[in-house]
Design a protein around this motif. Sequence first.
Motif, PDB file in Angstrom:
ATOM      1  N   LEU A   1       0.831  -1.085   0.058  1.00  0.00           N
ATOM      2  CA  LEU A   1       0.185  -0.027  -0.054  1.00  0.00           C
ATOM      3  C   LEU A   1       0.939   1.349   0.042  1.00  0.00           C
ATOM      4  CD1 LEU A   1      -2.972  -0.936   2.456  1.00  0.00           C
ATOM      5  CD2 LEU A   1      -3.119  -0.340   0.010  1.00  0.00           C
ATOM      6  N   ASP A   2       2.103   1.026   0.422  1.00  0.00           N
ATOM      7  CA  ASP A   2       2.966   2.379   0.670  1.00  0.00           C
ATOM      8  C   ASP A   2       3.335   2.664  -0.757  1.00  0.00           C
ATOM      9  OD1 ASP A   2       2.496   2.886   3.332  1.00  0.00           O
ATOM     10  OD2 ASP A   2       4.328   1.697   3.908  1.00  0.00           O
ATOM     11  N   GLY A   3       3.540   1.502  -1.602  1.00  0.00           N
ATOM     12  CA  GLY A   3       4.250   2.105  -2.858  1.00  0.00           C
ATOM     13  C   GLY A   3       3.209   2.268  -3.912  1.00  0.00           C
ATOM     14  N   VAL A   4       1.892   2.465  -3.552  1.00  0.00           N
ATOM     15  CA  VAL A   4       0.875   2.829  -4.689  1.00  0.00           C
ATOM     16  C   VAL A   4       0.432   4.064  -4.763  1.00  0.00           C
ATOM     17  CG1 VAL A   4       0.179   0.362  -4.788  1.00  0.00           C
ATOM     18  CG2 VAL A   4      -1.078   1.710  -3.338  1.00  0.00           C
ATOM     19  N   GLY A   5      -0.155   4.389  -6.040  1.00  0.00           N
ATOM     20  CA  GLY A   5      -0.806   5.867  -5.597  1.00  0.00           C
ATOM     21  C   GLY A   5      -2.311   5.882  -5.267  1.00  0.00           C
ATOM     22  N   LYS A   6      -2.854   7.115  -5.168  1.00  0.00           N
ATOM     23  CA  LYS A   6      -4.098   7.333  -4.517  1.00  0.00           C
ATOM     24  C   LYS A   6      -5.327   6.525  -5.233  1.00  0.00           C
ATOM     25  CE  LYS A   6      -7.196  11.128  -3.481  1.00  0.00           C
ATOM     26  NZ  LYS A   6      -8.434  10.679  -4.146  1.00  0.00           N
ATOM     27  N   ASP A   7      -5.343   6.574  -6.483  1.00  0.00           N
ATOM     28  CA  ASP A   7      -6.241   5.435  -7.398  1.00  0.00           C
ATOM     29  C   ASP A   7      -6.111   4.384  -6.675  1.00  0.00           C
ATOM     30  OD1 ASP A   7      -7.565   7.847  -8.605  1.00  0.00           O
ATOM     31  OD2 ASP A   7      -6.009   7.799 -10.215  1.00  0.00           O
ATOM     32  N   THR A   8      -4.954   3.680  -6.718  1.00  0.00           N
ATOM     33  CA  THR A   8      -4.805   2.256  -6.388  1.00  0.00           C
ATOM     34  C   THR A   8      -5.436   1.864  -4.950  1.00  0.00           C
ATOM     35  OG1 THR A   8      -3.117   1.950  -7.847  1.00  0.00           O
ATOM     36  CG2 THR A   8      -3.270   0.100  -6.125  1.00  0.00           C
ATOM     37  N   GLU A   9      -5.057   2.970  -4.015  1.00  0.00           N
ATOM     38  CA  GLU A   9      -5.289   2.802  -2.631  1.00  0.00           C
ATOM     39  C   GLU A   9      -6.848   2.899  -2.745  1.00  0.00           C
ATOM     40  OE1 GLU A   9      -4.403   5.097   1.458  1.00  0.00           O
ATOM     41  OE2 GLU A   9      -2.693   5.105  -0.122  1.00  0.00           O
ATOM     42  N   VAL A  10      -7.719   3.769  -3.212  1.00  0.00           N
ATOM     43  CA  VAL A  10      -9.123   3.885  -3.559  1.00  0.00           C
ATOM     44  C   VAL A  10      -9.783   2.493  -3.703  1.00  0.00           C
ATOM     45  CG1 VAL A  10     -11.326   5.034  -4.190  1.00  0.00           C
ATOM     46  CG2 VAL A  10      -9.072   6.427  -3.707  1.00  0.00           C
ATOM     47  N   ILE A  11      -9.259   1.930  -4.999  1.00  0.00           N
ATOM     48  CA  ILE A  11      -9.683   0.826  -5.328  1.00  0.00           C
ATOM     49  C   ILE A  11      -9.390  -0.296  -4.512  1.00  0.00           C
ATOM     50  CG2 ILE A  11      -9.210  -1.021  -7.030  1.00  0.00           C
ATOM     51  CD1 ILE A  11      -8.153   1.151  -9.159  1.00  0.00           C
ATOM     52  N   ILE A  12      -8.530  -0.543  -3.905  1.00  0.00           N
ATOM     53  CA  ILE A  12      -8.148  -1.733  -3.008  1.00  0.00           C
ATOM     54  C   ILE A  12      -8.982  -1.550  -1.640  1.00  0.00           C
ATOM     55  CG2 ILE A  12      -6.507  -2.845  -1.663  1.00  0.00           C
ATOM     56  CD1 ILE A  12      -6.220  -3.414  -4.639  1.00  0.00           C
ATOM     57  N   ASN A  13      -9.187  -0.243  -1.340  1.00  0.00           N
ATOM     58  CA  ASN A  13      -9.988  -0.024  -0.291  1.00  0.00           C
ATOM     59  C   ASN A  13     -11.618  -0.351  -0.245  1.00  0.00           C
ATOM     60  OD1 ASN A  13     -10.479   0.944   2.609  1.00  0.00           O
ATOM     61  ND2 ASN A  13     -11.238   2.838   1.890  1.00  0.00           N
ATOM     62  N   GLU A  14     -12.061   0.025  -1.422  1.00  0.00           N
ATOM     63  CA  GLU A  14     -13.299  -0.024  -1.794  1.00  0.00           C
ATOM     64  C   GLU A  14     -13.760  -1.640  -2.068  1.00  0.00           C
ATOM     65  OE1 GLU A  14     -17.137   0.513  -2.301  1.00  0.00           O
ATOM     66  OE2 GLU A  14     -15.977   2.124  -1.591  1.00  0.00           O
ATOM     67  N   LEU A  15     -12.917  -2.183  -2.789  1.00  0.00           N
ATOM     68  CA  LEU A  15     -13.089  -3.623  -3.152  1.00  0.00           C
ATOM     69  C   LEU A  15     -12.785  -4.584  -2.068  1.00  0.00           C
ATOM     70  CD1 LEU A  15     -11.670  -3.659  -6.834  1.00  0.00           C
ATOM     71  CD2 LEU A  15     -14.135  -3.092  -6.230  1.00  0.00           C
ATOM     72  N   TYR A  16     -12.118  -4.410  -1.146  1.00  0.00           N
ATOM     73  CA  TYR A  16     -11.224  -5.484  -0.190  1.00  0.00           C
ATOM     74  C   TYR A  16     -11.435  -5.165   1.099  1.00  0.00           C
ATOM     75  CZ  TYR A  16      -9.697  -7.500  -4.736  1.00  0.00           C
ATOM     76  OH  TYR A  16      -9.254  -7.811  -6.124  1.00  0.00           O
ATOM     77  N   PHE A  17     -11.159  -3.975   1.538  1.00  0.00           N
ATOM     78  CA  PHE A  17     -11.061  -3.457   2.822  1.00  0.00           C
ATOM     79  C   PHE A  17     -12.848  -3.035   3.531  1.00  0.00           C
ATOM     80  CE2 PHE A  17      -6.659  -2.084   2.311  1.00  0.00           C
ATOM     81  CZ  PHE A  17      -6.062  -3.303   2.107  1.00  0.00           C
ATOM     82  N   LYS A  18     -13.460  -2.579   2.665  1.00  0.00           N
ATOM     83  CA  LYS A  18     -14.944  -2.408   3.329  1.00  0.00           C
ATOM     84  C   LYS A  18     -15.608  -3.572   3.766  1.00  0.00           C
ATOM     85  CE  LYS A  18     -15.572   2.337   1.754  1.00  0.00           C
ATOM     86  NZ  LYS A  18     -16.361   3.352   0.724  1.00  0.00           N
ATOM     87  N   LYS A  19     -16.304  -3.535   4.665  1.00  0.00           N
ATOM     88  CA  LYS A  19     -16.989  -4.623   5.230  1.00  0.00           C
ATOM     89  C   LYS A  19     -18.423  -4.726   4.136  1.00  0.00           C
ATOM     90  CE  LYS A  19     -19.569  -6.447   9.178  1.00  0.00           C
ATOM     91  NZ  LYS A  19     -19.757  -6.497  10.366  1.00  0.00           N
ATOM     92  N   HIS A  20     -18.823  -3.449   3.784  1.00  0.00           N
ATOM     93  CA  HIS A  20     -20.187  -3.600   2.836  1.00  0.00           C
ATOM     94  C   HIS A  20     -19.677  -2.672   1.750  1.00  0.00           C
ATOM     95  CE1 HIS A  20     -22.761  -5.842   5.565  1.00  0.00           C
ATOM     96  NE2 HIS A  20     -22.428  -4.754   6.506  1.00  0.00           N
ATOM     97  N   ARG A  21     -19.189  -3.274   0.571  1.00  0.00           N
ATOM     98  CA  ARG A  21     -18.689  -2.224  -0.603  1.00  0.00           C
ATOM     99  C   ARG A  21     -19.611  -1.713  -1.192  1.00  0.00           C
ATOM    100  NH1 ARG A  21     -15.990  -6.330  -4.821  1.00  0.00           N
ATOM    101  NH2 ARG A  21     -17.866  -6.334  -6.283  1.00  0.00           N
ATOM    102  N   GLN A  22     -19.512  -0.252  -1.729  1.00  0.00           N
ATOM    103  CA  GLN A  22     -20.812   0.402  -2.288  1.00  0.00           C
ATOM    104  C   GLN A  22     -20.329   0.610  -3.662  1.00  0.00           C
ATOM    105  OE1 GLN A  22     -20.410   4.376  -0.561  1.00  0.00           O
ATOM    106  NE2 GLN A  22     -22.377   5.183  -1.519  1.00  0.00           N
TER     107      GLN A  22
END
Length: 142
Positions: free
Chosen positions: A81-102
């Motif tokens: 996560l430290d080595g990626v840009g903002k867009d990748t971080e948003v993608i990963i957060n939304e697809l994998y880290f959220k309990k109920h993805r929107q």
Amino acid sequence: MKRSTIRKVEDILRDYPKIDKYIEEREQELRYPTIANDDNVGGGRAQYKESNQTLDTLITIDEDRRINALKRQRLIIDDCLDGVGKDTEVIINELYFKKHRQYTLDGLIANRIINVSRRNAFRLKNKFIEDCAKGFGLYEVD
């Protein structure tokens, strides 16, 4: 990359927000083990035996494979996560880290939450998964 490898990495990513909880639960299991009641009345155990339970617990927690594996997973994902840009971080957060993805990946693009093309969004997601797989030692060279 094999589909099974991708699925394994995705499962690990979905568990990432709960890793600290898993580590804490495992440490509690080691600190406070359940001890079966001894129904053997009158025999077989030393009464005045010294207990080094605190020292044994510390050694056990430091050497526990499950705790070390969870800490390693957390470290690898943090490094990726430290080595990626903002867009990748948003993608990963939304697809994998959220309990109920929107949103789905297409929803992130359509609602302009990320400012990349569909092709580039999939490329960013796949690159992140590939980097994590290499870190986990799951990556097979085709």
